[in-house]
Design an enzyme around this catalytic site. Structure first.
Site, PDB file in Angstrom:
ATOM      1  N   GLU A 284      21.683 -32.143  12.229  1.00  0.00           N
ATOM      2  CA  GLU A 284      22.502 -32.261  10.885  1.00  0.00           C
ATOM      3  C   GLU A 284      23.392 -31.085  10.676  1.00  0.00           C
ATOM      4  OE1 GLU A 284      20.208 -32.422   7.253  1.00  0.00           O
ATOM      5  OE2 GLU A 284      21.923 -32.916   6.014  1.00  0.00           O
TER       6      GLU A 284
ATOM      7  N   CYS B 202      19.267 -37.158   8.080  1.00  0.00           N
ATOM      8  CA  CYS B 202      17.937 -36.330   7.309  1.00  0.00           C
ATOM      9  C   CYS B 202      17.390 -37.291   6.090  1.00  0.00           C
ATOM     10  CB  CYS B 202      18.550 -34.849   6.985  1.00  0.00           C
ATOM     11  SG  CYS B 202      17.058 -33.745   6.930  1.00  0.00           S
TER      12      CYS B 202
ATOM     13  N   LYS C 280      26.295 -39.256   5.217  1.00  0.00           N
ATOM     14  CA  LYS C 280      25.136 -39.252   4.688  1.00  0.00           C
ATOM     15  C   LYS C 280      25.222 -40.028   3.292  1.00  0.00           C
ATOM     16  CE  LYS C 280      21.078 -36.103   3.766  1.00  0.00           C
ATOM     17  NZ  LYS C 280      20.749 -34.583   3.821  1.00  0.00           N
TER      18      LYS C 280
HETATM   19  C1  ACM Z   1      17.551 -33.052   4.220  1.00  0.00           C
HETATM   20  O1  ACM Z   1      18.183 -34.092   3.933  1.00  0.00           O
HETATM   21  N1  ACM Z   1      18.449 -32.054   4.771  1.00  0.00           N
HETATM   22  C2  ACM Z   1      16.165 -32.374   3.813  1.00  0.00           C
END
Ligand code: ACM
Length: 264
Positions: free
Chosen positions: A39, A143, A110
């Site tokens: 990420e 993530c 995301k």
């Molecule tokens: C995350 O979503 N970077 C823990």
């Protein structure tokens, strides 16, 4: 098909250092069709302020980081999925980009923002795209999306053979335990590429994880190591959704019984 990950430490808010570090790792990587990176690989994660995140972000059409990935993909005839701090106007998205020999193929933003990310990024607005490529159908998640089975199921129903899960995990091993279950119940491959290192008191947990369609952990990396690992994937296993001769996990779904999911 060969696929794997690079587990490394991006340098917070220092694209020059990150590009040099990653270029060396990509040059040393064994031949593969697909690599997954963590990420926010172009910027690091734990920004002191939103302004720092903004200054460290790049536009999709003007990115030295994507140029590095494209050069690698062209040289090796391969694909890379990577977390990417994306700037669009005044907005920032915690994105993942898929790059191939011809350049940028597509983007995921995301959907489920974690903790202080909510002060920095806009929540994803492009759904869960699945990209059809010559090496297979590829979805990307980022993530904390690990906590939300809905997005994994959408990727499966849209035909993903493999989910590239670009991560900067900080909770103790939760995602590393969950990802093989997402792989099992959706019967696809998952590569969780996690990062290492610490930023302003936040320590990332490494242990990048590769899981196969039976939910077996093919490999788990060390917690603090820099690693590039490649594995053979048989995508026919992803595509066969029969659990028994009478149970196809797509055909056996009962969406008419699930409508409460949209209203509760
Ligand atoms: C995350 O979503 N970077 C823990």
């Amino acid at each position: 098909m060969k696929a794997g990950f690079v587990q490394f430490t991006p340098e917070l808010c220092n694209l020059d250092v990150t590009i040099n570090r990653l270029a060396k790792l990509l040059k040393e990587a064994p031949p593969t069709d697909l690599l997954v990176l963590p990420e926010l690989s172009n910027s690091g994660y734990n920004f002191p302020t939103r302004n720092d995140a903004f200054d460290a972000a790049e536009e999709l059409g003007n990115s030295r980081f994507i140029t590095l990935l494209h050069d690698h993909c062209r040289r090796t005839n391969s694909y890379v999925a990577s977390g990417f701090n994306e700037r669009e106007g005044f907005k920032l998205f915690n994105s993942a980009v898929l790059v191939g020999p011809g350049g940028l193929i597509g983007t995921y933003r995301k959907i489920h923002l974690f903790y202080n990310e909510k002060d920095i990024f806009s929540a994803g607005d492009v759904g869960v795209p699945v990209f059809e490529t010559p090496i297979g159908k590829i979805a990307m998640l980022v993530c904390f999306d690990w906590m939300f089975p809905e997005v994994w199921r959408i990727a499966m129903l849209k035909g993903a053979d493999i989910v590239c899960h670009c991560s900067a995990l900080v909770l103790p091993g939760f995602a590393q335990r969950s990802v093989p279950i997402h792989a099992l119940i959706n019967h696809f491959y998952v590569i969780t590429a996690n990062r290492t290192g610490s930023e302003h008191g936040l320590t990332f947990t490494g242990m990048s994880t590769v899981a196969d369609p039976n939910g077996e952990v093919v490999y788990q990396a060390g917690a603090e190591t820099t690693e590039c690992q490649i594995f053979d994937f048989d995508l026919e296993k992803s595509r066969k959704k029969l659990m028994t001769p009478r149970n196809d996990i797509v055909a056996d779904r009962r969406p008419e019984m699930y409508h409460e999911l949209l209203t509760l």
